[in-house]
Design a protein around this motif. Structure first.
Motif, PDB file in Angstrom:
ATOM      1  N   ILE A 379       0.856  -1.201   0.000  1.00  0.00           N
ATOM      2  CA  ILE A 379       0.000   0.000   0.000  1.00  0.00           C
ATOM      3  C   ILE A 379       0.896   1.258   0.000  1.00  0.00           C
ATOM      4  O   ILE A 379       1.808   1.373   0.820  1.00  0.00           O
ATOM      5  CB  ILE A 379      -0.895   0.041   1.268  1.00  0.00           C
ATOM      6  N   ARG A 380       0.595   2.154  -0.923  1.00  0.00           N
ATOM      7  CA  ARG A 380       1.335   3.437  -0.971  1.00  0.00           C
ATOM      8  C   ARG A 380       0.346   4.579  -1.013  1.00  0.00           C
ATOM      9  O   ARG A 380      -0.708   4.482  -1.652  1.00  0.00           O
ATOM     10  CB  ARG A 380       2.219   3.507  -2.233  1.00  0.00           C
ATOM     11  N   ILE A 381       0.672   5.679  -0.329  1.00  0.00           N
ATOM     12  CA  ILE A 381      -0.151   6.883  -0.414  1.00  0.00           C
ATOM     13  C   ILE A 381       0.770   7.999  -0.903  1.00  0.00           C
ATOM     14  O   ILE A 381       1.812   8.276  -0.289  1.00  0.00           O
ATOM     15  CB  ILE A 381      -0.785   7.218   0.960  1.00  0.00           C
ATOM     16  N   ASP A 382       0.360   8.595  -2.044  1.00  0.00           N
ATOM     17  CA  ASP A 382       1.239   9.556  -2.723  1.00  0.00           C
ATOM     18  C   ASP A 382       2.643   8.962  -2.839  1.00  0.00           C
ATOM     19  O   ASP A 382       3.646   9.605  -2.472  1.00  0.00           O
ATOM     20  CB  ASP A 382       1.235  10.914  -1.999  1.00  0.00           C
ATOM     21  N   GLN A 383       2.680   7.738  -3.329  1.00  0.00           N
ATOM     22  CA  GLN A 383       3.909   6.992  -3.622  1.00  0.00           C
ATOM     23  C   GLN A 383       4.710   6.555  -2.405  1.00  0.00           C
ATOM     24  O   GLN A 383       5.722   5.869  -2.530  1.00  0.00           O
ATOM     25  CB  GLN A 383       4.819   7.801  -4.566  1.00  0.00           C
ATOM     26  N   LEU A 399      -5.203  13.263  -3.526  1.00  0.00           N
ATOM     27  CA  LEU A 399      -4.385  12.225  -2.882  1.00  0.00           C
ATOM     28  C   LEU A 399      -4.479  10.920  -3.684  1.00  0.00           C
ATOM     29  O   LEU A 399      -5.559  10.499  -4.075  1.00  0.00           O
ATOM     30  CB  LEU A 399      -4.917  11.975  -1.455  1.00  0.00           C
ATOM     31  N   VAL A 400      -3.331  10.279  -3.925  1.00  0.00           N
ATOM     32  CA  VAL A 400      -3.345   9.048  -4.728  1.00  0.00           C
ATOM     33  C   VAL A 400      -3.098   7.827  -3.838  1.00  0.00           C
ATOM     34  O   VAL A 400      -2.106   7.770  -3.112  1.00  0.00           O
ATOM     35  CB  VAL A 400      -2.280   9.109  -5.845  1.00  0.00           C
ATOM     36  N   ILE A 401      -4.016   6.881  -3.913  1.00  0.00           N
ATOM     37  CA  ILE A 401      -3.894   5.642  -3.136  1.00  0.00           C
ATOM     38  C   ILE A 401      -3.521   4.532  -4.115  1.00  0.00           C
ATOM     39  O   ILE A 401      -4.159   4.381  -5.154  1.00  0.00           O
ATOM     40  CB  ILE A 401      -5.236   5.255  -2.479  1.00  0.00           C
ATOM     41  N   GLN A 402      -2.488   3.759  -3.748  1.00  0.00           N
ATOM     42  CA  GLN A 402      -2.064   2.675  -4.617  1.00  0.00           C
ATOM     43  C   GLN A 402      -2.117   1.354  -3.848  1.00  0.00           C
ATOM     44  O   GLN A 402      -1.624   1.253  -2.731  1.00  0.00           O
ATOM     45  CB  GLN A 402      -0.627   2.927  -5.097  1.00  0.00           C
ATOM     46  N   VAL A 403      -2.741   0.345  -4.474  1.00  0.00           N
ATOM     47  CA  VAL A 403      -2.793  -0.994  -3.877  1.00  0.00           C
ATOM     48  C   VAL A 403      -2.152  -1.964  -4.862  1.00  0.00           C
ATOM     49  O   VAL A 403      -2.608  -2.094  -5.993  1.00  0.00           O
ATOM     50  CB  VAL A 403      -4.240  -1.422  -3.584  1.00  0.00           C
ATOM     51  N   GLY A 404      -1.101  -2.621  -4.385  1.00  0.00           N
ATOM     52  CA  GLY A 404      -0.369  -3.525  -5.261  1.00  0.00           C
ATOM     53  C   GLY A 404       0.271  -2.751  -6.402  1.00  0.00           C
ATOM     54  O   GLY A 404       0.573  -1.566  -6.269  1.00  0.00           O
ATOM     55  N   PHE A 408      -4.766   1.984  -8.783  1.00  0.00           N
ATOM     56  CA  PHE A 408      -4.559   3.368  -8.354  1.00  0.00           C
ATOM     57  C   PHE A 408      -5.909   4.059  -8.247  1.00  0.00           C
ATOM     58  O   PHE A 408      -6.807   3.790  -9.032  1.00  0.00           O
ATOM     59  CB  PHE A 408      -3.736   4.151  -9.393  1.00  0.00           C
ATOM     60  N   VAL A 409      -6.045   4.950  -7.295  1.00  0.00           N
ATOM     61  CA  VAL A 409      -7.244   5.784  -7.210  1.00  0.00           C
ATOM     62  C   VAL A 409      -6.813   7.174  -6.765  1.00  0.00           C
ATOM     63  O   VAL A 409      -5.976   7.319  -5.874  1.00  0.00           O
ATOM     64  CB  VAL A 409      -8.250   5.184  -6.194  1.00  0.00           C
ATOM     65  N   LYS A 410      -7.382   8.190  -7.457  1.00  0.00           N
ATOM     66  CA  LYS A 410      -7.116   9.560  -7.018  1.00  0.00           C
ATOM     67  C   LYS A 410      -8.359  10.058  -6.280  1.00  0.00           C
ATOM     68  O   LYS A 410      -9.468   9.993  -6.812  1.00  0.00           O
ATOM     69  CB  LYS A 410      -6.820  10.460  -8.225  1.00  0.00           C
ATOM     70  N   LEU A 411      -8.167  10.514  -5.014  1.00  0.00           N
ATOM     71  CA  LEU A 411      -9.311  10.985  -4.233  1.00  0.00           C
ATOM     72  C   LEU A 411      -9.632  12.431  -4.597  1.00  0.00           C
ATOM     73  O   LEU A 411      -8.737  13.263  -4.772  1.00  0.00           O
ATOM     74  CB  LEU A 411      -9.024  10.897  -2.731  1.00  0.00           C
TER      75      LEU A 411
END
Lengths: 414, 414
Positions: A379-383, A399-404, A408-411
């Motif tokens: 899990i990464r938040i803003d990389q 804010l960008v949430i990354q899973v695996g 990716f999702v931008k809030l």
């Protein structure tokens, strides 16, 4: 029971009205004419019908497949009838000592109570639990002595039992059937006698068991119940009956995002069936959707959106349904340009646990999975890699949430 | 249990002595080595074995077929072991409500008590009833609750039950088997657990049921009983198992004349079997008779006379046996010349009720039959028709008794 021509015109109309709604979507009514007579008697004598549903306390996970029967119970409730929920704690506490089926091991009092509570909380999303009669069948079954058991058993033939599908198959496959298993239908039937049930609901796979209630009520000189068998719905795979163990289910307790997303994944052939049986849409609305689909005026994808929306609305509320739909459209429907991330509108609190954030966005199916993913550095938040599952994230626009590696999702916030 | 080499030489000899007698004539011992261990333990610890026999209170008629097991019980008694007679009053009071089998209808307390009394009186002719433990199985079975029944049933498979011959045949012939019938063996087994029986006796047709005792004792962590299966003897027809309902039996309660006469009518092939199983002759005596028969030194008719004599002596006394033999020789063996009537020596009281006279002479099987025959005008004394069943006859030398058209007897007194 009351005769049809003893009813006033107005009463007859009321019987027809209830009959139409209550028989809608039902696979089989046994016997059909007695059901109408039960309704007529209830209306004439202003006495609510007692509508029974038996619950196995060993398997408390409730999914959309159960809403078929829950919606039917709700309709009975709305006509003023009484729901009898029976927790099979007697059966559950005995369990199956063969150890062949772990799900059937004996439960403690506490486990039964906990499982029953789980049912009630989830059922409360659909039916009015305050108006429901709750019973535990150990109350009467534990008092039966050996002589009474033998008297009960003396009305049942072994051949009849071996006609039941699963028993038949196990017998012909030389798989053991233990003698006490023959008593499960007998006990279920005895419950109907003890509570003087008028109606029993069950899935079509319960036909054998619920018909026992009629036999045992008759044996004890009581009026026989009427049985309503409801269709089983296939799970997300469109093939097998929806069940927790098959993994092809939509849980009643799942997040709005998961319910929405999973509903979108069902095969097109199931759309109308799900509408008719699992949603709470009115008869006429379902008929309209079916007609529109058949005439091509409604795209299956749009019908599924409507279905998914109705599930979230039924299990949560309209606002959550709106939000789920919007999220779904943002994440899964928008054409994604290279380098362009899917955006999701975030309307919940700005300070949120990282676990809740990832789960609520529907990026992973459970909090356990999120926790595991954090542990694995996925899990990464803003990389920035997250390694503390108790981290509180301050959500800001963009804010960008990354899973695996790939999700990716931008809030977006307003 | 005690090990063989823990026994003294003397104790070992005693085990062998008991084993030889107790296993004599037994069809099957299950399991054989455990039986020897039971005997060894009993002798080492000076503790009598508990030897169980279950009785069905619905059918109290005792015949020579039962002496097979009664003689075996008597041998156990003579070695100092304890007999447990169990009256199945729990089963008997429940009965079979299907009405298909009149013999299985529910019995009242009074009927059970009466039938049990009938057993005891007749058994008393062979075993010492004062030394017997009497039990009624309702004492423990009526206290079992539903949960316990299910626990018992959970160790029994349906397939196992359907292996039992009669169940198997009824199932394949599409004849109903009622579920409570499966509990008869379970109950019989539970009796063995409740009384901690060491040995259970039964006919070879009881193998299935008596083996259940081992299973249920084991299930409750008790030492398992050993099962002794005794052969069934064929009835007078030499074909079917001796039974009241087949009419091919010699009743324990019949008159000495009937016992003697019926025994004389058995087929020659059964002589040795009857001697070995139903008489109380010693092993060596039977061996001698068998050898003499095979070598031709003993005529089958004379062997049957010896057998008939032994039955009357066992069930009455030596004096009655002598008289029966003499009567038989007079009535049935003497060459009858035309016009010459068979003669019978009468040694009982000179003033006798006509009914007792005709019955005791063995001319009719029961007093009821005599009464009926008098009513129909079928009894004459010195050619005079008798119409008063309470008539007292004064027996004089040469009195001629006639029954029906063809049966005549001339009484002789000394």
């Amino acid at each position: 029971m009351v005769d049809w021509n003893q009813l006033s015109k107005q009463e007859q109309t009321e019987v027809e009205r209830q009959y139409k709604v209550l028989s809608y979507g039902v696979d089989t009514i046994l016997p059909q004419d007695e059901f109408k007579k039960k309704l007529a008697t209830s209306i004439k004598e202003k006495r609510p019908l007692k509508v029974k549903l038996g619950l196995d306390p060993t398997a408390p996970d409730v999914h959309i497949g159960h809403t078929v029967v829950l919606n039917k119970l709700k309709q009975f409730q709305e006509f003023g009838h009484t729901i009898q929920l029976i927790i099979g704690n007697f059966t559950g506490k005995i369990g199956d000592p063969t150890g062949k089926d772990a799900a059937r091991k004996a439960l403690t009092d506490e486990e039964v109570k906990h499982n029953a509570q789980t049912y009630f909380e989830q059922f409360g999303k659909i039916i009015d639990m305050d108006a429901v009669e709750l019973h535990y069948n150990a109350e009467w079954l534990s008092k039966i002595d050996f002589a009474e058991v033998l008297r009960l058993a003396s009305h049942v033939t072994v051949a009849r039992m071996l006609e039941r599908n699963d028993f038949h198959n196990r017998y012909t496959d030389n798989k053991p059937i233990y003698l006490h298993e023959f008593f499960y239908p007998v006990m279920q039937g005895y419950d109907s006698y003890a509570l003087e049930s008028d109606i029993e609901l069950g899935g079509t796979d319960q036909e054998f068991n619920v018909l026992f209630g009629r036999q045992i009520q008759e044996q004890f000189g009581k009026e026989k119940q009427v049985v309503l068998l409801l269709p089983l719905i296939e799970g997300l795979d469109g093939v097998e009956k929806m069940s927790k163990s098959k993994g092809n289910y939509i849980g009643i307790d799942e997040s709005p995002g998961d319910i929405f997303g999973k509903t979108m994944s069902i095969p097109d052939e199931l759309i109308v069936k799900y509408f008719r049986l699992a949603s709470n849409l009115k008869i006429e609305e379902v008929a309209k959707i079916q007609a529109d689909l058949e005439e091509g005026g409604l795209h299956p994808k749009d019908a599924k959106m409507r279905l998914a929306y109705s599930f979230v609305e039924m299990l949560y509320d309209q606002e959550t349904a709106d939000l789920s739909k919007e999220n779904f459209l943002n994440v899964f429907q928008k054409n994604k340009m290279p380098g362009e991330l899917p955006e999701v509108w975030w309307e919940k609190q700005k300070e949120v646990l990282v676990i809740d954030l990832v789960k609520d966005l529907g990026l992973l199916p459970s909090k356990g999975e999120v926790r595991r993913m954090i542990k694995n550095g996925g899990i990464r938040i803003d990389q920035e890699k997250i390694d503390d599952p108790s981290l509180i994230v301050s959500v800001v626009d963009g804010l960008v949430i990354q899973v695996g590696k790939r999700k990716f999702v931008k809030l977006r916030i307003q």
